[in-house]
Scaffold this motif. Structure first.
Motif, PDB file in Angstrom:
ATOM      1  N   PHE A   1       0.425  -1.320   0.185  1.00 38.33           N
ATOM      2  CA  PHE A   1       0.147   0.031  -0.277  1.00 38.33           C
ATOM      3  C   PHE A   1       0.989   1.184   0.190  1.00 38.33           C
ATOM      4  CE2 PHE A   1      -4.164   1.736   1.783  1.00 38.33           C
ATOM      5  CZ  PHE A   1      -4.427   2.983   1.018  1.00 38.33           C
ATOM      6  N   ALA A   2       1.395   1.840  -1.107  1.00 39.74           N
ATOM      7  CA  ALA A   2       2.298   3.203  -1.547  1.00 39.74           C
ATOM      8  C   ALA A   2       3.555   2.859  -0.704  1.00 39.74           C
ATOM      9  CB  ALA A   2       0.826   4.157  -1.036  1.00 39.74           C
ATOM     10  N   THR A   3       4.364   1.846  -0.014  1.00 41.70           N
ATOM     11  CA  THR A   3       5.621   2.246   0.126  1.00 41.70           C
ATOM     12  C   THR A   3       6.694   0.961   0.262  1.00 41.70           C
ATOM     13  OG1 THR A   3       6.971   2.391   2.431  1.00 41.70           O
ATOM     14  CG2 THR A   3       4.933   0.785   2.578  1.00 41.70           C
ATOM     15  N   ALA A   4       7.516   1.051  -0.178  1.00 38.50           N
ATOM     16  CA  ALA A   4       8.770   0.388  -0.084  1.00 38.50           C
ATOM     17  C   ALA A   4       9.475   0.035   0.979  1.00 38.50           C
ATOM     18  CB  ALA A   4       8.865   0.723  -1.274  1.00 38.50           C
ATOM     19  N   ALA A   5       8.757   0.604   1.905  1.00 41.35           N
ATOM     20  CA  ALA A   5       9.904   0.967   3.151  1.00 41.35           C
ATOM     21  C   ALA A   5       9.107   0.957   4.661  1.00 41.35           C
ATOM     22  CB  ALA A   5      10.514   3.136   3.169  1.00 41.35           C
ATOM     23  N   PHE A   6       9.204  -0.170   5.647  1.00 44.40           N
ATOM     24  CA  PHE A   6       8.088   0.549   6.263  1.00 44.40           C
ATOM     25  C   PHE A   6       9.325   0.896   8.222  1.00 44.40           C
ATOM     26  CE2 PHE A   6       6.666  -3.697   5.857  1.00 44.40           C
ATOM     27  CZ  PHE A   6       5.222  -3.924   5.525  1.00 44.40           C
ATOM     28  N   PRO A   7       8.302   1.673   8.602  1.00 43.04           N
ATOM     29  CA  PRO A   7       9.246   2.501   9.777  1.00 43.04           C
ATOM     30  C   PRO A   7      10.026   1.615  10.784  1.00 43.04           C
ATOM     31  CG  PRO A   7       6.509   2.116  10.083  1.00 43.04           C
ATOM     32  CD  PRO A   7       7.517   1.740   8.983  1.00 43.04           C
ATOM     33  N   ASP A   8      10.122   2.407  11.462  1.00 44.75           N
ATOM     34  CA  ASP A   8      11.045   0.974  12.546  1.00 44.75           C
ATOM     35  C   ASP A   8      10.186   1.637  14.253  1.00 44.75           C
ATOM     36  OD1 ASP A   8      12.506  -0.075  14.761  1.00 44.75           O
ATOM     37  OD2 ASP A   8      14.245   1.990  14.967  1.00 44.75           O
ATOM     38  N   VAL A   9       9.151   0.084  14.218  1.00 49.11           N
ATOM     39  CA  VAL A   9       8.800   0.093  15.442  1.00 49.11           C
ATOM     40  C   VAL A   9       9.335  -0.405  16.558  1.00 49.11           C
ATOM     41  CG1 VAL A   9       6.625  -0.797  14.561  1.00 49.11           C
ATOM     42  CG2 VAL A   9       8.474  -2.538  15.476  1.00 49.11           C
ATOM     43  N   THR A  10      10.731  -0.467  16.876  1.00 49.29           N
ATOM     44  CA  THR A  10      11.903  -0.033  17.958  1.00 49.29           C
ATOM     45  C   THR A  10      11.524   1.014  18.784  1.00 49.29           C
ATOM     46  OG1 THR A  10      13.990  -0.169  17.100  1.00 49.29           O
ATOM     47  CG2 THR A  10      12.818  -2.660  16.947  1.00 49.29           C
ATOM     48  N   ALA A  11      12.065   1.770  17.451  1.00 51.86           N
ATOM     49  CA  ALA A  11      11.984   4.064  18.368  1.00 51.86           C
ATOM     50  C   ALA A  11      10.632   3.512  18.758  1.00 51.86           C
ATOM     51  CB  ALA A  11      12.449   4.484  17.132  1.00 51.86           C
ATOM     52  N   MET A  12       9.029   3.151  19.590  1.00 48.20           N
ATOM     53  CA  MET A  12       8.351   3.327  19.001  1.00 48.20           C
ATOM     54  C   MET A  12       8.117   2.750  20.725  1.00 48.20           C
ATOM     55  SD  MET A  12       6.066   3.080  15.807  1.00 48.20           S
ATOM     56  CE  MET A  12       7.109   3.626  14.383  1.00 48.20           C
ATOM     57  N   GLU A  13       7.250   3.627  21.405  1.00 46.83           N
ATOM     58  CA  GLU A  13       6.145   3.177  22.559  1.00 46.83           C
ATOM     59  C   GLU A  13       4.701   1.670  22.126  1.00 46.83           C
ATOM     60  OE1 GLU A  13       5.031   6.272  24.904  1.00 46.83           O
ATOM     61  OE2 GLU A  13       7.067   7.357  24.083  1.00 46.83           O
ATOM     62  N   PRO A  14       4.867   0.884  22.765  1.00 46.64           N
ATOM     63  CA  PRO A  14       3.946  -0.108  22.381  1.00 46.64           C
ATOM     64  C   PRO A  14       2.596   1.129  23.456  1.00 46.64           C
ATOM     65  CG  PRO A  14       5.746  -1.449  23.768  1.00 46.64           C
ATOM     66  CD  PRO A  14       6.010   0.224  23.873  1.00 46.64           C
ATOM     67  N   MET A  15       0.949   0.952  22.434  1.00 43.47           N
ATOM     68  CA  MET A  15       0.573   1.391  22.954  1.00 43.47           C
ATOM     69  C   MET A  15       0.106   0.988  24.393  1.00 43.47           C
ATOM     70  SD  MET A  15      -3.024   3.138  20.754  1.00 43.47           S
ATOM     71  CE  MET A  15      -2.001   3.662  19.820  1.00 43.47           C
ATOM     72  N   LYS A  16      -0.495   1.544  25.195  1.00 41.13           N
ATOM     73  CA  LYS A  16      -0.672   0.907  26.147  1.00 41.13           C
ATOM     74  C   LYS A  16      -2.655   1.123  26.108  1.00 41.13           C
ATOM     75  CE  LYS A  16       2.596   2.758  29.533  1.00 41.13           C
ATOM     76  NZ  LYS A  16       2.501   4.244  30.075  1.00 41.13           N
ATOM     77  N   LYS A  17      -2.937   0.371  27.275  1.00 42.37           N
ATOM     78  CA  LYS A  17      -4.845   0.030  26.826  1.00 42.37           C
ATOM     79  C   LYS A  17      -4.938   1.450  26.987  1.00 42.37           C
ATOM     80  CE  LYS A  17      -8.716  -2.968  29.330  1.00 42.37           C
ATOM     81  NZ  LYS A  17      -9.588  -2.607  28.216  1.00 42.37           N
ATOM     82  N   ALA A  18      -6.106   1.973  26.361  1.00 43.21           N
ATOM     83  CA  ALA A  18      -7.245   2.725  26.251  1.00 43.21           C
ATOM     84  C   ALA A  18      -7.226   3.114  27.729  1.00 43.21           C
ATOM     85  CB  ALA A  18      -8.150   3.335  25.851  1.00 43.21           C
TER      86      ALA A  18
END
Length: 485
Positions: free
Chosen positions: A464-481
């Protein structure tokens, strides 16, 4: 219900895993729209894993801003509560999709849409908020299936790999020939960028106080934007005070009128007016101002000027006689556009945060209504919700390009400095994969705009319009709402 849109390529998938992440960002300039001035924010990132009918697995991703005071402008809610609402919408969609039997990607959306809206209501989420969850999951699922089959988004829609078909969620399209409509979609390799002028954006250098310049090599004033990018299209925010709006628009016109070429404008009310009469007061004041003559003549349409609690309760036919009026924030559910049409609205916005299937169905409605009436009365516009460099801007650009729209509001590249806040390696990966859309400037990877256009041929890649992915290791897991659960 006749299956008049389902393609022979449509394939059922199972959603095996959903991972939710987020990360913070800061704006290089404050952005004022409606009731809020934004200086920072957070982006949600979704990664899904699907299993196809033949047993292969594939991952797909999507990203979107967690935006306060747009999906729900209730002043009694804090910005933090607005973000919790959107996290809850993602949780609801995750639960529905993970527990589903195998379905085509479109059926995952359409079959679960009533439950998403109903569960959202039980959690205190308006339909526009509730739809945020499937909007991201649907993109990630489409991305994954495209990768599993080695095709791009354009091909997946045009050959109906996603299984878009007549369905009770849009009963008015039951007899519309969806398959030839989808086959006829014709994306381009470029698109005009419509620059947003927010309510606190400096128009000329004199508007910037001492020590307020960012000096990061990007334009800061409208005057600098015009000189740097060469836009032909602009989106101008108005704030609900007629005198102040006319004065500000006149100052903007003083810059735009000096361009050596024609320009076109959309006028965005962001729900700042109580009713049609209030908007007509602004329009008459604009039409009476000599300094606004050229700008008024250039206006293509007026976007969501009336507060959503009133927007679909009374006709806008008098205003629409002056310029077409479109829905944006009031486009809360799948019935909003047909309701708006009955009141004189002629268009509706496409935003990936509202769901790409909704955009496709609404474009089909425009085609069906225009065929019936024999003209081009009904149309879609392409608007922004601060789509940032990477997945978010690329997937939204691909959608509106597929819809055949020739210009799109883009503001993320102006208010956020490229991949600011992301790892340098991630930015370089996207630059290498999409060198037409991005370029390196002053050591930063940024969106490239030349003569007002973005080059987007590389979005026709697998996925879907991307040949690259962002680095999820540089993100925070989303906490329960912490909302309504």
């Amino acid at each position: 219900m006749a299956m008049n849109g389902a393609g022979v390529n449509a394939e059922a998938v199972t959603v095996e895993a959903v991972e939710l992440y987020e990360w913070p960002y800061r704006l290089r300039l404050p952005f004022r729209f409606g009731v809020i001035t934004v200086t920072h924010g957070r982006q949600a990132v979704v990664r899904v894993r699907i299993r196809t009918a033949d047993g292969r697995t594939a991952d797909g991703m999507a990203a979107e801003a967690l935006a306060a005071k747009w999906f729900d402008k209730n002043p009694e809610l804090s910005d933090a509560q607005n973000l919790e609402q959107l996290r809850r919408a993602l949780e609801i969609a995750t639960g529905l999709y993970r527990s589903s039997r195998p379905r085509t990607p479109f059926r995952l959306f359409a079959d679960h849409y009533p439950d998403q809206i109903a569960e959202g209501a039980r959690s205190g989420l308006p339909p526009l908020v509730a739809s945020y969850g499937p909007a991201l999951l649907d993109r990630a699922i489409a991305d994954a299936l495209c990768r599993a089959r080695g095709v791009g988004f354009y091909q997946a829609v045009r050959t109906n790999l996603l299984g878009i078909e007549a369905h009770p969620v849009a009963p008015d399209l039951a007899e519309f020939a969806l398959a030839p409509f989808l086959r006829g979609l014709a994306p381009s390799d470029r698109i005009h960028v419509r620059h947003t002028v927010g309510l606190v954006d400096p128009i000329v250098a004199a508007d910037q106080g001492p020590g307020t310049r960012v000096e990061d090599g990007l334009p800061e004033t409208l005057e600098e934007v015009v000189a740097t990018y060469g836009h032909r299209y602009y989106k101008l925010k108005v704030g609900g005070n007629v005198a102040a709006d006319v004065d500000r628009l006149a100052r903007i016109a003083g810059v735009l009128d000096l361009q050596g070429h024609d320009y076109a404008v959309s006028l965005d009310g962001n729900e700042q007016y109580a009713d049609e009469d209030a908007v007509l007061e602004l329009w008459r004041a604009m039409a009476a101002a000599p300094r606004l003559r050229r700008l008024v003549d250039s206006i293509l349409y007026i976007e969501q000027p009336i507060k959503r609690q009133n927007a679909l309760s009374a006709p806008v036919t008098r205003l629409a006689a002056a310029r077409p009026v479109i829905l944006d924030e009031s486009d809360g559910d799948l019935e909003a556009f047909p309701t708006g049409r009955s009141l004189g609205y002629r268009g509706v916005s496409s935003k990936n945060c509202k769901g790409f299937y909704k955009s496709i169905l609404n474009l089909a409605r425009c085609r069906m209504w225009n065929q019936a009436e024999g003209d081009g009365t009904y149309f879609m516009s392409a608007e922004d919700l601060t789509t940032q460099a990477g997945l978010s801007v690329q997937q939204d650009l691909a959608l509106v390009n597929l819809l055949g729209l020739v210009h799109v509001e883009r503001n993320g590249h102006h208010f956020i400095d490229g991949f600011a806040g992301r790892p340098a390696g991630e930015a370089q990966t996207f630059l290498a994969a999409h060198p037409d859309l991005y370029h390196e400037q002053d050591g930063r990877v940024r969106m490239r705009i030349t003569d007002g256009e973005a080059m987007i041929g590389s979005l026709a890649c697998t996925g879907f319009a991307t040949a690259a992915f962002p680095d999820v290791t540089a993100m925070e897991p989303m906490k329960k709402a912490e909302w309504g659960s």
